[in-house]
Design an enzyme around this catalytic site. Structure first.
Site, mmCIF file in Angstrom:
data_model
loop_
_atom_site.group_PDB
_atom_site.id
_atom_site.type_symbol
_atom_site.label_atom_id
_atom_site.label_comp_id
_atom_site.label_asym_id
_atom_site.label_seq_id
_atom_site.Cartn_x
_atom_site.Cartn_y
_atom_site.Cartn_z
ATOM 1 N N THR A 91 0.808 -1.220 0.000
ATOM 2 C CA THR A 91 0.000 0.000 0.000
ATOM 3 C C THR A 91 0.842 1.272 0.000
ATOM 4 O O THR A 91 0.656 2.155 -0.844
ATOM 5 C CB THR A 91 -0.943 -0.001 1.214
ATOM 6 O OG1 THR A 91 -1.856 -1.089 1.078
ATOM 7 C CG2 THR A 91 -1.715 1.308 1.299
ATOM 8 N N HIS B 221 -7.865 -9.438 2.555
ATOM 9 C CA HIS B 221 -6.988 -10.054 3.550
ATOM 10 C C HIS B 221 -7.760 -11.034 4.429
ATOM 11 O O HIS B 221 -7.277 -12.122 4.738
ATOM 12 C CB HIS B 221 -6.371 -8.975 4.451
ATOM 13 C CG HIS B 221 -5.241 -8.228 3.828
ATOM 14 N ND1 HIS B 221 -4.130 -8.855 3.311
ATOM 15 C CD2 HIS B 221 -5.032 -6.890 3.657
ATOM 16 C CE1 HIS B 221 -3.294 -7.948 2.845
ATOM 17 N NE2 HIS B 221 -3.821 -6.750 3.037
ATOM 18 N N ASP C 125 -3.902 0.509 -5.680
ATOM 19 C CA ASP C 125 -2.470 0.376 -5.456
ATOM 20 C C ASP C 125 -1.920 -1.000 -5.817
ATOM 21 O O ASP C 125 -0.772 -1.130 -6.237
ATOM 22 C CB ASP C 125 -2.123 0.709 -4.002
ATOM 23 C CG ASP C 125 -3.017 -0.043 -3.013
ATOM 24 O OD1 ASP C 125 -3.980 -0.708 -3.447
ATOM 25 O OD2 ASP C 125 -2.759 0.039 -1.787
ATOM 26 N N HIS D 11 -0.823 -9.522 -0.561
ATOM 27 C CA HIS D 11 -0.216 -8.851 -1.708
ATOM 28 C C HIS D 11 1.190 -8.450 -1.308
ATOM 29 O O HIS D 11 1.597 -8.634 -0.154
ATOM 30 C CB HIS D 11 -1.031 -7.623 -2.107
ATOM 31 C CG HIS D 11 -1.275 -6.674 -0.967
ATOM 32 N ND1 HIS D 11 -0.402 -5.666 -0.630
ATOM 33 C CD2 HIS D 11 -2.292 -6.609 -0.053
ATOM 34 C CE1 HIS D 11 -0.870 -5.008 0.422
ATOM 35 N NE2 HIS D 11 -2.018 -5.553 0.797
#
Length: 460
Positions: A77, A198, A242, A341
């Site tokens: 992020t 998540h 992002d 990620h």
């Protein structure tokens, strides 16, 4: 014959210039059109293929859609949000990860401890450049926007608070943009669908359908709010993200303590890109980690691939571990989250999307892919401010603009015409020189044209 040859060259040049891109600075004839940048964290590009988004599709149906953005490594992020507003790779702007350590100052960076300007000052984000140009900028919780960067703090911003609703964040921005016409750039950040990705993992279609439907409702709210405040159609709006998200599993764990002694290294950041500082024998730590797991790549800092744009920074630690897609690095514990990620930025699962609407953008235009760092020079162009040195390219993105007369076909035709121009020019010059040698014994005789013999040049 000479005149017709020159006119032929002029005609070809004219056709070529009408086929190639041409910029004209401000998108509204000198009166800068405001720009709103919106990020929905963790919006994976191929969500658009697998779920329905009636509001988002309405948004980009008369605007721009870029199916996939190639973002920067690490696909986290903080690095990517700072790359979007600086046009720099992580090694250049210095925000390498969500957890960092600076060996010179012994300082530590984390999401909970991110307000020290030291970490951010290496780059100048677009909101600082906007205000230095004499305009105003605003932000609703965009990472870094509440930090005093290069001795500049935004007046129109507020510190991050996850309890503040999307509606309240948007309401503040639209109020600032309508009450103060000098506000020419605004940035809005929202945590979803990253948070749910998540928690549930992107393969949990039931939960992801729910949260993505909520995100689409927020896009509808955005359009409604802009319409109510009279901003819709009068400002340029970019919606992007992002990074993406991939599914993780308890069956895909890489346990570091099984490979290397816990007291032989310091862990700066963990999974899926781990940053390691050896505390004793560097060679032994590196060797043990190299043989740790077949689904984890181990790099000494200097051996990191150049394509990652990650090794040329003092905050990059001596050993970097990169897990394969869907694998999780832990010290000794269990799976921390079902979706994650941060992986290699060449993976499609890590890529976000981009959509845009407004007077600057070509209606109904689509692109397959774009580099996320290219967004920065585009935004600077839209606002009419000079970009800072960056890793992006305006040339790669200029065709999304309404005033540009370009397309893939036009560019191909332009290339062909360019070759014809060269051939025609040489042919005309050869004929002119040949005729000149035959018809005139005066070496400095002036070329006489069939028409008006004035001193004005044919080409300007």
């Amino acid at each position: 014959m000479q005149t017709s040859g020159l006119l032929c060259v002029l005609l070809i040049w004219t056709r070529l210039s009408s086929s190639l891109p041409s910029g004209n600075g401000s998108e509204s004839g000198g009166d800068t059109t405001p720009l709103l940048l919106v990020s929905f964290d963790g919006f994976r590009a191929d969500y658009l293929k697998h779920y329905t988004f009636p509001n988002l599709e309405k948004f980009f149906s008369s605007g721009l859609l870029v199916h996939e953005l190639t973002n920067v490594f690490t696909t986290k992020t903080f690095p990517n949000h700072y790359s979007l507003v600086t046009g720099l790779y992580a090694e250049s702007h210095g925000i390498l990860a969500s957890m960092m350590y600076d060996p010179a100052t012994k300082k530590n960076f984390s999401i909970q401890n991110d307000s020290d300007p030291f970490w951010w000052n290496r780059a100048k984000p677009i909101w600082v450049s906007v205000e230095e140009a004499g305009y105003r900028a605003a932000s609703a919780m965009w990472p870094g926007s509440d930090v005093n960067i290069q001795n500049h703090t935004l007046e129109y911003s507020f510190r991050y608070n996850s309890r503040v609703s999307f509606s309240e964040r948007l309401g503040n921005l639209t109020q600032w943009m309508t009450e103060n016409r000098a506000v020419k750039f605004a940035a809005l950040y929202w945590e979803e669908p990253d948070r749910s990705g998540h928690l549930y993992g992107p393969e949990n279609t039931k939960e992801m359908r729910r949260v993505l439907s909520e995100v689409d409702d927020l896009v509808g709210l955005l359009m409604e709010q802009l319409n109510t405040t009279g901003l819709w159609g009068k400002i340029n709006v970019i919606i992007t993200s992002d990074h993406g998200m991939t599914q993780c599993s308890e069956d895909r764990l890489i346990v570091l303590d099984k490979c290397v002694s816990p007291d032989s290294y310091r862990l700066v950041d963990l999974t899926p890109v781990a940053a390691i500082i050896p505390l004793k024998d560097n060679v032994t730590v590196y060797t043990n980690l190299s043989g740790c797991h077949s689904h984890m790549k181990v790099y000494l800092k200097d051996t990191l691939p150049d394509r990652l744009h990650y090794k040329n920074n003092e905050r990059t630690q001596p050993i970097i571990l990169v897990a394969d897609e869907g694998w999780t690095i832990v010290k000794h514990g269990s799976l921390p989250r079902l979706g994650d990620h941060g992986y290699d930025n060449t993976l499609p699962s890590m890529h976000p999307f981009l959509a845009a609407h407004g007077p600057a953008f070509r209606p109904g235009y689509t692109m397959l892919s774009l580099n996320s760092v290219d967004l920065y020079p585009l935004m600077c162009h839209l606002i009419g401010i000079p970009p800072m040195p960056n890793n992006g390219s305006f040339a790669r993105v200029r065709c999304v603009l309404a005033h540009e007369q370009c397309s893939e076909l036009a560019l191909a035709v332009g290339a062909v015409i360019g070759v014809l121009i060269i051939l025609t020019t040489f042919t005309c010059l050869f004929r002119l020189m040949k005729n000149r040698d035959v018809s005139s014994a005066r070496p400095f005789a002036r070329l006489e044209l069939d028409e008006d013999d004035d001193d004005e040049p044919l080409l300007e």
